[in-house]
Design an enzyme around this catalytic site. Structure first.
Site, PDB file in Angstrom:
ATOM      1  N   SER A 112      59.886  68.698   7.022  1.00  0.00           N
ATOM      2  CA  SER A 112      59.122  67.453   7.089  1.00  0.00           C
ATOM      3  C   SER A 112      58.160  67.451   5.921  1.00  0.00           C
ATOM      4  CB  SER A 112      58.337  67.363   8.401  1.00  0.00           C
ATOM      5  OG  SER A 112      59.178  67.009   9.471  1.00  0.00           O
ATOM      6  N   ARG A 137      66.759  76.528  11.564  1.00  0.00           N
ATOM      7  CA  ARG A 137      67.695  75.406  11.577  1.00  0.00           C
ATOM      8  C   ARG A 137      68.704  75.542  10.430  1.00  0.00           C
ATOM      9  NH1 ARG A 137      64.799  71.022  14.104  1.00  0.00           N
ATOM     10  NH2 ARG A 137      64.010  71.878  16.065  1.00  0.00           N
ATOM     11  N   GLU A 169      66.162  68.489  11.949  1.00  0.00           N
ATOM     12  CA  GLU A 169      65.185  68.569  10.872  1.00  0.00           C
ATOM     13  C   GLU A 169      64.961  70.012  10.410  1.00  0.00           C
ATOM     14  OE1 GLU A 169      61.186  69.909  10.138  1.00  0.00           O
ATOM     15  OE2 GLU A 169      61.341  69.037  12.143  1.00  0.00           O
ATOM     16  N   ARG A 175      65.668  75.820  18.715  1.00  0.00           N
ATOM     17  CA  ARG A 175      64.269  75.707  19.137  1.00  0.00           C
ATOM     18  C   ARG A 175      63.831  77.049  19.721  1.00  0.00           C
ATOM     19  NH1 ARG A 175      60.962  71.441  20.006  1.00  0.00           N
ATOM     20  NH2 ARG A 175      62.683  70.013  19.657  1.00  0.00           N
ATOM     21  N   ARG A 185      55.156  78.738  18.354  1.00  0.00           N
ATOM     22  CA  ARG A 185      55.077  77.449  19.047  1.00  0.00           C
ATOM     23  C   ARG A 185      55.299  77.624  20.550  1.00  0.00           C
ATOM     24  NH1 ARG A 185      56.749  73.414  15.124  1.00  0.00           N
ATOM     25  NH2 ARG A 185      55.787  74.069  13.158  1.00  0.00           N
TER      26      ARG A 185
END
Length: 425
Positions: free
Chosen positions: A355, A393, A352, A280, A265
């Site tokens: 998802s 996470r 999170e 992140r 990402r």
């Protein structure tokens, strides 16, 4: 991609649902309808001209056989051919313009998805209580560095900001998590896929990431050819393309896949305190679940994916909440999304880790993925996905929620067979 028939028959519904995402695209819908009307009108004219040309073509051998002069007819056919060529070119421009506008429309949120942005997200349920400590707890960066689990400095040295190195017990825990997730999914009948990490443009197009979000991925250009690929941002991008341009049988559905991949990402780079450590990054590991279903199986498949992702976090013994996202917080291609968010004690916030989303037929229309039902009619499948889970996470949540007063971390029971230790010291 939305169904053009829906836009034609109920444009007000389309406009209203897009507004739920806090987007006003009324002008785009209106322009699509305008172009669609022009395209359909011109298509009718082109078809009429082609029918006239075909009829004239059949006359020529008959006229020649009868000894009649075909000069005038041949001249008319040439003029007609020029008109058809010009009209076909104009038709192509109209189709391209309409297609580009269609691609700019997001998926319509489900009827029971509330309007607004993330401030309207609704927590549905919680698992366990927030952990309480009778000592001054450390954050996951301190814990991972102190226990030699993560090397942030050398990670930044070789990869820049947003990079880290798993080492020792940290590397073993990362591998333990991935093995645990995969084994649980295999027990549930999912097929394991190890897809390529470099994908072609069509993959991003079908997933709904392109053309709108082309700047959010890492592109790789072959210096010796025109070949250009991108690094997958999630395994979903590969998995929803497995059956691109295919017709599945009714008996083949549902198709259930899992894939382990790193995810690449460009979104890293925030220096806010809540983004520190592994929260992140430019690269992280994830196991992804994807299902292809019949439309009437879609809702049940969504509940299954949510349940499966929740069960993984529950078996790890972590406090989390399940949140239903508002329309404006659902991603571009998704009609509904539930987030599973773990508690990070040092930050006092939930983050999170999964998802679970239902794209309905939005991705299948882009990828032309259909199935033949019992009546032999072709329908688009529905595609769904859920993280199962994202480890970058999960590990911070584990070390913070399972930390001890002496700085050690208790290993969740389900990971002990993979790690061979009960406590990391």
């Amino acid at each position: 991609m939305l169904d053009i028939k829906l836009i034609r028959t109920n444009p007000d519904l389309v406009k209203a649902n897009i507004k739920k995402r806090e987007m006003d695209l009324d002008h785009v819908v209106d322009e699509i309808l305008k172009l669609d009307g022009e395209r359909r009108e011109l298509t009718g004219k082109v078809e009429a001209m082609k029918a006239e040309r075909n009829a004239d073509t059949k006359k020529i051998p008959q006229m020649k056989k009868a000894g009649e002069d075909t000069t005038e007819l041949m001249a008319r056919m040439k003029a007609l051919a020029d008109q058809i060529k010009e009209a076909d070119a104009e038709l192509g421009k109209l189709e391209e313009a309409q297609q580009n506008l269609m691609l700019s429309l997001p998926n319509m949120p489900d009827e029971n998805v509330v309007a607004g942005g993330k401030e309207q997200n609704e927590p549905i349920r919680y698992f366990k209580e927030q952990p309480k400590f009778d000592f001054e707890p450390k954050n996951h960066v301190e814990l991972c560095e102190g226990l030699g689990m993560i090397d942030y400095q050398r990670g930044a040295k070789i990869a820049g900001n947003g990079g880290w190195i798993y080492r020792g017990a940290g590397a073993r825990m990362e591998w333990a998590l991935l093995n645990f997730f995969i084994n649980e999914h295999l027990k549930d009948g999912y097929e394991l896929i190890l897809p390529p990490h470099m994908l072609n443009y069509e993959c991003g197009y079908v997933a709904g990431q392109f053309p709108k979000f082309t700047d959010e991925v890492y592109w790789i250009q072959n210096p010796t050819s025109a070949d250009k690929k991108f690094l997958l941002p999630t395994a979903e991008t590969a998995l929803v393309n497995l059956h691109r341009d295919e017709i599945l049988t009714n008996e083949e559905l549902p198709r259930k896949y899992i894939a382990y991949t790193p995810c690449y990402r460009r979104e890293a780079g925030s220096y806010r305190s809540e983004e520190r450590g592994m929260i992140r990054g430019h690269q992280f590991n994830k196991v992804e679940m994807v299902q292809y279903t019949r439309p009437d199986q879609s809702d049940a498949a969504f509940e299954e994916l949510v349940m499966k992702a929740e069960r993984l976090v529950q078996e790890l013994g972590l406090h989390y909440r399940l949140s239903k996202l508002a329309a404006g917080d659902c991603s571009f291609s998704m009609a509904r999304t539930y987030d599973i968010e773990v508690w990070i004690p040092s930050m006092g916030i939930y983050k999170e880790v999964s998802s679970a989303s239902n794209a309905r037929d939005y991705q299948a229309r882009r990828g032309n993925v259909k199935f033949r039902d019992e009546d032999k009619k072709l329908q688009f499948v529905h595609t769904l996905n859920a993280s199962g889970l994202a480890t970058s996470r999960v590990m911070p949540a584990i070390v913070e929620q399972y930390q001890n007063a002496d700085g050690s971390v208790t290993v969740p029971e389900v990971l002990r067979p993979y790690m061979g230790v009960d406590v990391i010291r």
